[in-house]
Design an enzyme around this catalytic site. Structure first.
Site, PDB file in Angstrom:
ATOM      1  CG  ASP A 144     -74.045  82.002  79.413  1.00 18.28           C
ATOM      2  OD1 ASP A 144     -72.982  81.485  78.991  1.00 18.28           O
ATOM      3  OD2 ASP A 144     -74.463  81.827  80.564  1.00 18.28           O
ATOM      4  CG  HIS A 175     -69.759  82.929  86.407  1.00 17.91           C
ATOM      5  ND1 HIS A 175     -70.791  82.402  85.649  1.00 17.91           N
ATOM      6  CD2 HIS A 175     -69.981  82.507  87.679  1.00 17.91           C
ATOM      7  CE1 HIS A 175     -71.587  81.703  86.427  1.00 17.91           C
ATOM      8  NE2 HIS A 175     -71.120  81.747  87.663  1.00 17.91           N
ATOM      9  NE  ARG A 218     -71.756  76.857  88.960  1.00 16.76           N
ATOM     10  CZ  ARG A 218     -72.524  77.336  87.979  1.00 16.76           C
ATOM     11  NH1 ARG A 218     -72.692  76.623  86.872  1.00 16.76           N
ATOM     12  NH2 ARG A 218     -73.098  78.511  88.105  1.00 16.76           N
ATOM     13  CE1 TYR A 226     -68.153  79.797  84.735  1.00 12.90           C
ATOM     14  CE2 TYR A 226     -68.836  78.515  86.627  1.00 12.90           C
ATOM     15  CZ  TYR A 226     -69.158  79.221  85.495  1.00 12.90           C
ATOM     16  OH  TYR A 226     -70.471  79.349  85.126  1.00 12.90           O
ATOM     17  N   GLY A 244     -70.948  73.732  79.942  1.00 13.67           N
ATOM     18  CA  GLY A 244     -71.534  72.648  80.708  1.00 13.67           C
ATOM     19  C   GLY A 244     -70.520  71.658  81.232  1.00 13.67           C
ATOM     20  N   GLY A 245     -71.020  70.437  81.509  1.00 12.32           N
ATOM     21  CA  GLY A 245     -70.194  69.391  82.084  1.00 12.32           C
ATOM     22  C   GLY A 245     -70.298  69.278  83.588  1.00 12.32           C
ATOM     23  CD  GLU A 246     -71.832  73.389  84.876  1.00 13.03           C
ATOM     24  OE1 GLU A 246     -71.801  74.620  84.917  1.00 13.03           O
ATOM     25  OE2 GLU A 246     -72.206  72.745  83.880  1.00 13.03           O
ATOM     26  CG  HIS A 282     -73.770  85.449  84.359  1.00  9.49           C
ATOM     27  ND1 HIS A 282     -74.062  85.351  83.018  1.00  9.49           N
ATOM     28  CD2 HIS A 282     -72.738  84.574  84.595  1.00  9.49           C
ATOM     29  CE1 HIS A 282     -73.238  84.453  82.468  1.00  9.49           C
ATOM     30  NE2 HIS A 282     -72.432  83.984  83.392  1.00  9.49           N
ATOM     31  NE  ARG A 286     -76.557  83.786  88.970  1.00  9.61           N
ATOM     32  CZ  ARG A 286     -75.990  82.850  88.183  1.00  9.61           C
ATOM     33  NH1 ARG A 286     -74.897  83.133  87.497  1.00  9.61           N
ATOM     34  NH2 ARG A 286     -76.499  81.657  88.105  1.00  9.61           N
TER      35      ARG A 286
END
Length: 406
Positions: A300, A211, A179, A146, A84-86, A240, A243
């Site tokens: 995840d 990712h 991202r 990422y 997280g942290g977005e 993923h 998705r």
């Protein structure tokens, strides 16, 4: 089951040198029928329909009649120090705990950083990986996040693999996502070449764990990398891929070229939208006759799962949970899938991809990582490296700070 070997909040002293698991239906993951399993010093010493009794002062016996005994699950994608942290510092997910992994039947885990390679570091991830080893699990991690250039510990992807024991590849490098660092083909090839050669030098997996976002380019960069380079397809491991349905179709086509792909066990309360729940994706994969040996599943866990609007603003957020991995296996069994068919997706397929030959299988000489399932497919017991973490459905070993935190 017999009483717990230790129920303190920290890792207990070593388990008995010998443990005999009696009368379980064993899946190795191939079905072996009802067997006894002898554990010795953290390894599987023997598996047979009926093993002889040993002196009680040397061997603790556990009655597992009525249970199915399977290898411990391998999860190749967990945010060990939180993801997280977005949406700012308050959206950083807390680190995953030992008991969270154990309750999911996970005995081997691979850590990732994710979006944030700025306030979270590879050094932090390596330290947490080593900490989980001390707490009783088997743990490895990826270098990078990422972004490009790849954040590393030593200043070099290749040196990270060669000199840092827990690091087995690069991940999760983002493609087809707003991202990401928008990598070019040449940039992806350079990273993949470094991780491949570094893996060869260190005797490690040497994979790029990718990712995959919702972008329309999908797996195009991976296909082009295979077209123009000599790199073996096993180097690329996209995750993923369930998705969205378009990406899942692409993934099914990519495995024909020798790649393995990974589906994510999204939380069941999430609105699937155009995505496929992991159990649905695995059902569809099998129904289409795609090679099961090329499919893996991960949780995840502790990763942030944001939902963005058309302007890139976060409008909803969820957190991945390690238990979604075992929940997916339970759901597949409830739908009528054969355990021997789907179990490799959570065990041997992952172990083989990561080149962890002593993991993901029940055989003499393999690590004593086992999960006991009740007749509903739920986790009744977990043994990691010969030590009981879950027994009788109850957590008997926690991480050193879990009780104080509660």
């Amino acid at each position: 089951m017999a009483g717990p070997p230790g129920a303190s909040g920290h890792v207990p002293s070593a388990s008995p040198l010998l443990q005999l698991l009696r009368g379980a239906e064993v899946f190795a993951p191939a079905p072996l029928g009802v067997c006894d399993v002898l554990l010795a010093a953290g390894k599987i010493a023997a598996i047979a329909p009926e093993l002889p009794a040993l002196p009680p002062e040397l061997c603790r016996v556990h009655d597992l009649r009525g249970h199915r005994l399977i290898p411990g699950l391998l999860d190749a994608h967990v945010h060990l120090i939180g993801g997280g942290g977005e949406a700012g510092p308050s959206t950083r997910v807390p680190p995953v705990t030992l008991s969270q992994l154990a309750r999911a039947g996970i005995t081997t885990v691979v850590g990732v950083l994710g979006t944030d390679g700025t306030t979270r570091t590879v050094a932090d991830l390596v330290a947490r990986t080593l900490g989980l080893r001390d707490e009783g699990l088997s743990a490895w991690c990826y270098t990078g996040s990422y972004e490009l250039p790849v954040p590393t510990l030593t200043g070099s992807v290749r040196r990270d693999l060669v000199f840092v024991d827990p690091i087995i590849g690069v991940g999760e490098l983002a493609l087809s996502d707003h991202r990401s660092s928008q990598p070019t083909l040449d940039e992806l090839l350079r990273v993949a070449a470094d991780v491949h050669v570094g893996g060869m030098m260190a005797g490690k997996a040497g994979i790029v764990h990718l990712h995959m976002g919702d972008g329309l380019r999908g797996l195009d960069l991976v296909r082009r990398a295979l077209d123009v380079s000599e790199l073996p397809p096993r180097v690329f491991h996209p995750t993923h891929v369930n998705r969205n349905r378009r990406l899942f179709v692409e993934a099914g086509e990519l495995v024909a070229r020798g790649c393995s792909v990974d589906v994510t066990a999204f939380p069941p309360e999430d609105d699937p939208g155009d995505s496929l729940y992991a159990a649905d994706a695995i059902d569809r994969w099998i129904a289409q006759g795609l090679p099961v040996s090329r499919l893996t599943c991960s949780s995840d866990g502790a990763g942030c799962m944001p939902v963005f609007d058309a302007h890139g603003h976060i409008c909803a957020m969820d957190v991945g949970r390690p238990t979604t991995l075992s929940d997916t296996l339970t759901e597949l069994l409830a739908r009528g899938q054969e355990l021997a068919t789907v179990l490799p997706i959570f065990t041997t397929n992952v172990a083989d991809l990561l080149r962890l030959g002593h993991k993901g299988r029940l055989a003499a000489g393999a690590d004593a990582d086992l999960v006991a399932l009740d007749d509903h497919g739920h986790i009744a017991g977990v043994i990691a490296r010969g030590r009981w973490l879950i027994q009788g459905g109850q957590t008997v070993v926690c991480g050193p700070f879990e009780r104080s935190a509660s």
